[in-house]
Design an enzyme around this catalytic site. Sequence first.
Site, PDB file in Angstrom:
ATOM      1  N   HIS A 197       0.810  -1.226   0.000  1.00  0.00           N
ATOM      2  CA  HIS A 197       0.000   0.000   0.000  1.00  0.00           C
ATOM      3  C   HIS A 197       0.848   1.283   0.000  1.00  0.00           C
ATOM      4  CE1 HIS A 197      -2.962   2.992   1.009  1.00  0.00           C
ATOM      5  NE2 HIS A 197      -2.471   3.154   2.208  1.00  0.00           N
ATOM      6  N   GLU A 216       0.479   5.624  12.679  1.00  0.00           N
ATOM      7  CA  GLU A 216      -0.815   5.052  13.036  1.00  0.00           C
ATOM      8  C   GLU A 216      -0.713   3.556  13.361  1.00  0.00           C
ATOM      9  OE1 GLU A 216      -3.649   7.165  10.578  1.00  0.00           O
ATOM     10  OE2 GLU A 216      -4.859   5.340  10.556  1.00  0.00           O
ATOM     11  N   ASP A 217       0.112   2.847  12.610  1.00  0.00           N
ATOM     12  CA  ASP A 217       0.113   1.385  12.712  1.00  0.00           C
ATOM     13  C   ASP A 217       1.295   0.770  13.437  1.00  0.00           C
ATOM     14  OD1 ASP A 217      -2.180   1.530  11.280  1.00  0.00           O
ATOM     15  OD2 ASP A 217      -1.289   0.979   9.355  1.00  0.00           O
ATOM     16  N   ASP A 234      -3.273   8.398  -1.107  1.00  0.00           N
ATOM     17  CA  ASP A 234      -3.681   7.339  -0.177  1.00  0.00           C
ATOM     18  C   ASP A 234      -5.118   6.910  -0.479  1.00  0.00           C
ATOM     19  OD1 ASP A 234      -3.703   5.725   2.165  1.00  0.00           O
ATOM     20  OD2 ASP A 234      -4.602   7.367   3.314  1.00  0.00           O
ATOM     21  N   ASP A 242     -18.690  17.645 -24.977  1.00  0.00           N
ATOM     22  CA  ASP A 242     -17.283  17.355 -24.705  1.00  0.00           C
ATOM     23  C   ASP A 242     -17.052  15.868 -24.397  1.00  0.00           C
ATOM     24  OD1 ASP A 242     -18.627  17.368 -22.336  1.00  0.00           O
ATOM     25  OD2 ASP A 242     -17.151  18.566 -21.243  1.00  0.00           O
TER      26      ASP A 242
HETATM   27 MN    MN Z   1      -2.845   4.573   3.934  1.00  0.00          MN
END
Ligand code: MN
Length: 478
Positions: free
Chosen positions: A48, A76-77, A139, A258
Site C-alpha cells: 500500500h 498510526e500502525d 492514499d 465534450d
Molecule cells: Mn494509507
Amino acid sequence: MKFETLLKNIIKYNSDLNDLKMIKSAYSLAESLHKDQTRQSGEPYIIHPLFVASILAEMRADKDTICAGLLHDTIEDSNITKEEIAEQFNEDVSNLVDGVTKISKLNFSSKDEQRLANTRKIITSITDDVRIIIIKLADRLHNMQTLSFKSEFKQKENALETMEIFVPLAYYIGAYQIKSELEDLSLRYLKPDMYKSIEEKQMKVQIDSENSLSEMLQKIQRLLNDKNIPNELKVRTKNIYGIYKRISEGFKLADIHDLLALKIILEDVENCYKVLGIVHQQYHPINDKFKDYICNPKTNMYKSLHTTVFAPDDRLVQTQIRTDEMDQIAAYGLTAHWDINKGQARNLMQKDLTEKYQFFKSLVEINTMFGDNQEFVAQVKKELLTGKVYIYTTRGDIIELPAGATVIDFAYKIHTDIGNTMVGATVNEEHVAIDYILRNKDRVRIITDDLSFGPRVDWLDKAQTSYAKKKIKEFNRR
Ligand code: MN
C-alpha cells in the site's frame, strides 16, 4: 509492486544520489515497521505505501513527499513517533507523516466525534502544507482502487466520503487526473449498475468514433506540420462519472459536447490562438461552446482554449488547445510546480494557494470562526464542497461563490469596505435588491456611498458566506 519499480520511476525525474538514498531508507523503515501486517487482500501491507509513493512519483513529487508517502501509515500502525521520524529523516517528512495520521481514538468519547475531527484535520492541512492533502489524495486513490476487498457497507461509506470531501479538494487544487479517477471509482461502488451501463456506452463511443477522430487528428497534424508549428495531439473520452452527470441532467449521449476531446498541445500561447483559427477554418464551431480559459483561467488555475466543432461524421468534438505547461496544470493542478519549478516547488505551491486560489481565504475564515468540529464540517460542506456559482465583476474578473450566495456575499468577497458602504447593486445592468440570489455568469456592479449607514443587522440572514456574516457582525458591534 516492487521498490525497484518505484525507484525506476523516480530516477526518470530525480537522479540525486542523496535523495535516492533517503527514499531507500524510508522504504526499509516502512517495510520493517509494517512487517507483520497484511492488507485485507492478504498481501503484505507494504504494498500500500509503495503504491501511494508511486502515485506521488507520477506527479514528480519531491523527495520529502515520496518518503512521507512510504511512511504515511507508520505512526498510526506502529510504535514509531513523529519525533523519531524527524530524527531519522527531517522535520518536513515528519510533519507530512503526522499530517496524514488520524487523530487517535483515545482523544474522543465517540467514533463520530473522532471522524469529524479527522475530517477537519484533512481539510485544514492544506493551510499548513498542501503536500499533506496530496499524500492524502494518493492514499485515498489507492484505497479506492483496492476497495473490492471491503464489505459492501464500507465500500459505500468510503465512496460517499470520497465524493463529498476528496473529489472537491482535488478539484480545488486542480488535480483533474486524480479527481476523475476518484469519481469513477466512487460511482462504481455507489451505483454499480449505472456504472456498468455507462462504461459499456463509453466503450462503444470510443470504437464508433475511432475513424472520425483519427481522420481529424491526422488532418490537423498535417496542417500544423506544414506551417512548422510543433505540436502534440492526444485524444480523450470524458470519464464515466462525467458522462453520468450529464445524462442525469437530461442530456443524450450524442449531445454531450465534450464527450470526445482532441487535445492540441503547443509550445506557446501565440500558437494556441493561431491554431484556434486553423481549427475553425476546417471544422464548424458551435458558437456558444467556445471558452477562453487562457485569458479567463478557472478559479483553480486551469488554462486552455476550448472549442467544440463538428468533426467528420457530424460528431461533436471538443478541441482543447493549450501549451505544455497548461497541460501539466490540467492534469496535476498545483502539484505541476513539482515538475515546472523543481526546487522551489514547495514554497511556490503554498504561495500560489494563499494568493491565487479563492477557496483558500474562505477556508481559513471558516476555520477561525467555527470551534466546534461538527459545525466546521457542516459549514465547509455548505460553503465550499457543494455547488458553486461564478460571477463576473465589472472588470471581468471571476469570483467564486457558493450556490445560493447573494449580492451581499459578492460585495464582501470583493472587499470589506465595498460591503460596508454598499447602497445598491446592478446585475447584468438591471437594479436588484441586495439579497438577490446570484446565478452563474451574472455580471455584478456594486453601488457604494461613503455616507451609507453601513450593513444592517438583517443583512446577516441575507448573507450565505461566513466571511460576509463575520464582517457584518463586526461592523454592528462598533
Ligand atoms: Mn494509507
